[in-house]
Design a protein around this motif. Sequence first.
Motif, PDB file in Angstrom:
ATOM      1  N   UNK A  48       0.827  -1.206   0.000  1.00  0.00           N
ATOM      2  CA  UNK A  48       0.000   0.000   0.000  1.00  0.00           C
ATOM      3  C   UNK A  48       0.859   1.254   0.000  1.00  0.00           C
ATOM      4  N   UNK A  49       1.934   1.225   0.757  1.00  0.00           N
ATOM      5  CA  UNK A  49       2.823   2.389   0.812  1.00  0.00           C
ATOM      6  C   UNK A  49       3.479   2.631  -0.543  1.00  0.00           C
ATOM      7  N   UNK A  50       3.891   1.537  -1.217  1.00  0.00           N
ATOM      8  CA  UNK A  50       4.502   1.676  -2.542  1.00  0.00           C
ATOM      9  C   UNK A  50       3.512   2.243  -3.543  1.00  0.00           C
ATOM     10  N   UNK A  51       2.289   1.732  -3.508  1.00  0.00           N
ATOM     11  CA  UNK A  51       1.263   2.230  -4.428  1.00  0.00           C
ATOM     12  C   UNK A  51       0.939   3.691  -4.139  1.00  0.00           C
ATOM     13  N   UNK A  52       0.870   4.043  -2.853  1.00  0.00           N
ATOM     14  CA  UNK A  52       0.573   5.425  -2.485  1.00  0.00           C
ATOM     15  C   UNK A  52       1.680   6.360  -2.947  1.00  0.00           C
ATOM     16  N   UNK A  53       2.942   5.938  -2.811  1.00  0.00           N
ATOM     17  CA  UNK A  53       4.060   6.763  -3.252  1.00  0.00           C
ATOM     18  C   UNK A  53       4.028   6.953  -4.766  1.00  0.00           C
ATOM     19  N   UNK A  54       3.749   5.870  -5.499  1.00  0.00           N
ATOM     20  CA  UNK A  54       3.685   5.968  -6.965  1.00  0.00           C
ATOM     21  C   UNK A  54       2.534   6.869  -7.394  1.00  0.00           C
ATOM     22  N   UNK A  55       1.382   6.727  -6.755  1.00  0.00           N
ATOM     23  CA  UNK A  55       0.236   7.561  -7.097  1.00  0.00           C
ATOM     24  C   UNK A  55       0.487   9.025  -6.743  1.00  0.00           C
ATOM     25  N   UNK A 391      18.472   8.883  -3.313  1.00  0.00           N
ATOM     26  CA  UNK A 391      18.239   8.997  -1.866  1.00  0.00           C
ATOM     27  C   UNK A 391      16.814   8.633  -1.480  1.00  0.00           C
ATOM     28  N   UNK A 392      15.951   8.444  -2.464  1.00  0.00           N
ATOM     29  CA  UNK A 392      14.577   8.057  -2.171  1.00  0.00           C
ATOM     30  C   UNK A 392      14.362   6.577  -2.334  1.00  0.00           C
ATOM     31  N   UNK A 393      13.114   6.161  -2.330  1.00  0.00           N
ATOM     32  CA  UNK A 393      12.766   4.753  -2.463  1.00  0.00           C
ATOM     33  C   UNK A 393      12.093   4.529  -3.807  1.00  0.00           C
ATOM     34  N   UNK A 394      12.289   3.350  -4.337  1.00  0.00           N
ATOM     35  CA  UNK A 394      11.641   2.976  -5.590  1.00  0.00           C
ATOM     36  C   UNK A 394      11.185   1.529  -5.490  1.00  0.00           C
ATOM     37  N   UNK A 395       9.900   1.320  -5.699  1.00  0.00           N
ATOM     38  CA  UNK A 395       9.351  -0.027  -5.673  1.00  0.00           C
ATOM     39  C   UNK A 395       8.480  -0.201  -6.913  1.00  0.00           C
ATOM     40  N   UNK A 396       8.936  -1.004  -7.876  1.00  0.00           N
ATOM     41  CA  UNK A 396       8.152  -1.186  -9.110  1.00  0.00           C
ATOM     42  C   UNK A 396       6.741  -1.686  -8.851  1.00  0.00           C
ATOM     43  N   UNK A 397       6.526  -2.352  -7.731  1.00  0.00           N
ATOM     44  CA  UNK A 397       5.196  -2.894  -7.462  1.00  0.00           C
ATOM     45  C   UNK A 397       4.151  -1.785  -7.404  1.00  0.00           C
ATOM     46  N   UNK A 398       4.532  -0.593  -6.947  1.00  0.00           N
ATOM     47  CA  UNK A 398       3.584   0.505  -6.852  1.00  0.00           C
ATOM     48  C   UNK A 398       3.052   0.943  -8.201  1.00  0.00           C
ATOM     49  N   UNK A 399       3.830   0.718  -9.265  1.00  0.00           N
ATOM     50  CA  UNK A 399       3.417   1.157 -10.595  1.00  0.00           C
ATOM     51  C   UNK A 399       2.473   0.168 -11.269  1.00  0.00           C
ATOM     52  N   UNK A 400       2.248  -0.980 -10.657  1.00  0.00           N
ATOM     53  CA  UNK A 400       1.234  -1.888 -11.197  1.00  0.00           C
ATOM     54  C   UNK A 400      -0.152  -1.261 -11.110  1.00  0.00           C
ATOM     55  N   UNK A 401      -0.339  -0.386 -10.146  1.00  0.00           N
ATOM     56  CA  UNK A 401      -1.589   0.354 -10.021  1.00  0.00           C
ATOM     57  C   UNK A 401      -1.467   1.732 -10.661  1.00  0.00           C
TER      58      UNK A 401
END
Length: 559
Positions: A48-55, A391-401
């Motif tokens: 959820x955090x990854x998706x929220x960051x991507x959005x 310096x930030x975070x990147x999680x490809x899973x967030x971009x699935x949404x």
Amino acid sequence: MACVARPGAFATCEIMSDTVSVSTPNASRWTPSHGRPGGFRQGILESRASALAALTALAALLAGVVPAVLRYNPHAPNWDELYFLHRAVCVNRAAFALDLPALDLCLQEMVKSPILAFLLLFAGDIQGRAELLMLMPVVLAAMSLGIAVLMAWMAQAARLPLGAIVLGGLACALVPHTLAVGGLIFVDTLFALTVAATLMLLPLEMGQRPTPSWRGHIARGVLWGVLASLGVLGKLTYGVFILAVFPVLAALTVRRYGPAALLLRGAAAAVVSLPAALVILRYLKNYMAHAAGSSFGNVAQFYDSGLAFGVLVRDQILGTGMGAVPLALLVLMAVFMTVRRPRDAVAPLYLLAVLLGYFLLVSASPNRDPRFYLPFWFALPWVLASFAWGTGRSDPAGWRLAAPAGVALCVVLSLPTAGSLDLRFVMQSRDALAAVAADRASQDIPRNAPPRVLIGSDAGGLNVESLLLAQQLTVDPVVRSQRLDTLVYDIVRGITPEGSVQRLRAADYLLSQSPPDPSAPEWSNRFHGLFLEEGHRNGDPVATLGGGSPLTVFRMRHP
């Protein structure tokens, strides 16, 4: 035997006793979340955090460009918009007729921003249907918003801090300079976003993890090719960024992944950009001549603001408005990161120098149209944000949404722009050409002698470009055979007023709007009265179209 973890190793073993164990650094990071106590719940929270960051990144980028890209209120397309529309209709007709010589002629006559000539291909075969012109702003808006979605992904993949991404979006949205086009049918906003995305390729290359697969290298090459194609088909000045960015990207690729990776990327980029390269090579001479004339030649003098360079810089800085706040915060962050990580700041400093060089190049021209500074103001926030790459975070899973949400938003936001074109002046131009054709048919003149029609006035929505667009839209071969030209630009061509009158006396018809449009440049209607007087003296009015400032059609008398 036992295994001992070594610094930097994922799993190393040494024979030390009769027991075996495998050790990995940051073991908890590599252990599936469902395998730890409470891991399933924690995994959901992380997703959820990854998706929220991507959005959030997506929302920041879209919010930054929407005011500059979308226009929902109807407006009559003006000079350059009409030029791009009739060039696009010309390409559409030739392409769907599979007429390569005609297509070549259409592109030969287009001296700037050829990418706009291809946008109406998405509308299908127009066949005189003026309503399909409404799709032009839709396609242009969707492409621009698509670049914004791409930049949101690039910013996260480069591991820019989410705060820096939000500040970048705010700066783009709040700096008034980015509204120079405001959703009109111009290439400048799309070009500016393409430039910003191109400059972000460097922090993306440095900050993205993990190492790409061979498919990843091909995808990166496709990205290079798409941006290069959009850039070179937009403006020739994109060459500055090709020379400044892509050799550095090539060197970084070889250094990090080897020559084979560069070969994959280069091949993919070459395949994707081949059509654009063919267009540029075929018509480069025309583009160069126009660019030289409008930037430094005889045309540029008619758009010279007369501002000294220092005054120009001051006005640009003071004109940032509320956008000065996020820009100032980004500058402070860039300074802090430069002091903290001087080696990592080399690439962003290089990009900043490239961007300032572009600013100086544009300012060297007498023609300092505010549109020409759009790449600087759209790219500056992201160059400043790139000082914090990695310096930030990147999680490809967030971009699935976020990715499908971004595509859906591009479509939903772009579709209403179909109602933004008011074509009443195009229809008035169509009626004027029909009046010429009807009057010509009433004369005892061979049909193989097409009339020469000149317009002696200039208005934003009613000019030689609106006539050419109306002619492109018609299916009547008689109207399509008319030879259209303007007296307005004789002053730019160096033709004297007397020479213009001689041209008028040799013409068959004069079109003149009276009174002239007060919003048009002064020089464009400087001799309007002279041409109108000649029309009354040596011509006969055959039609008067429209109210307020009607357009009169004169048949010129020949002794």
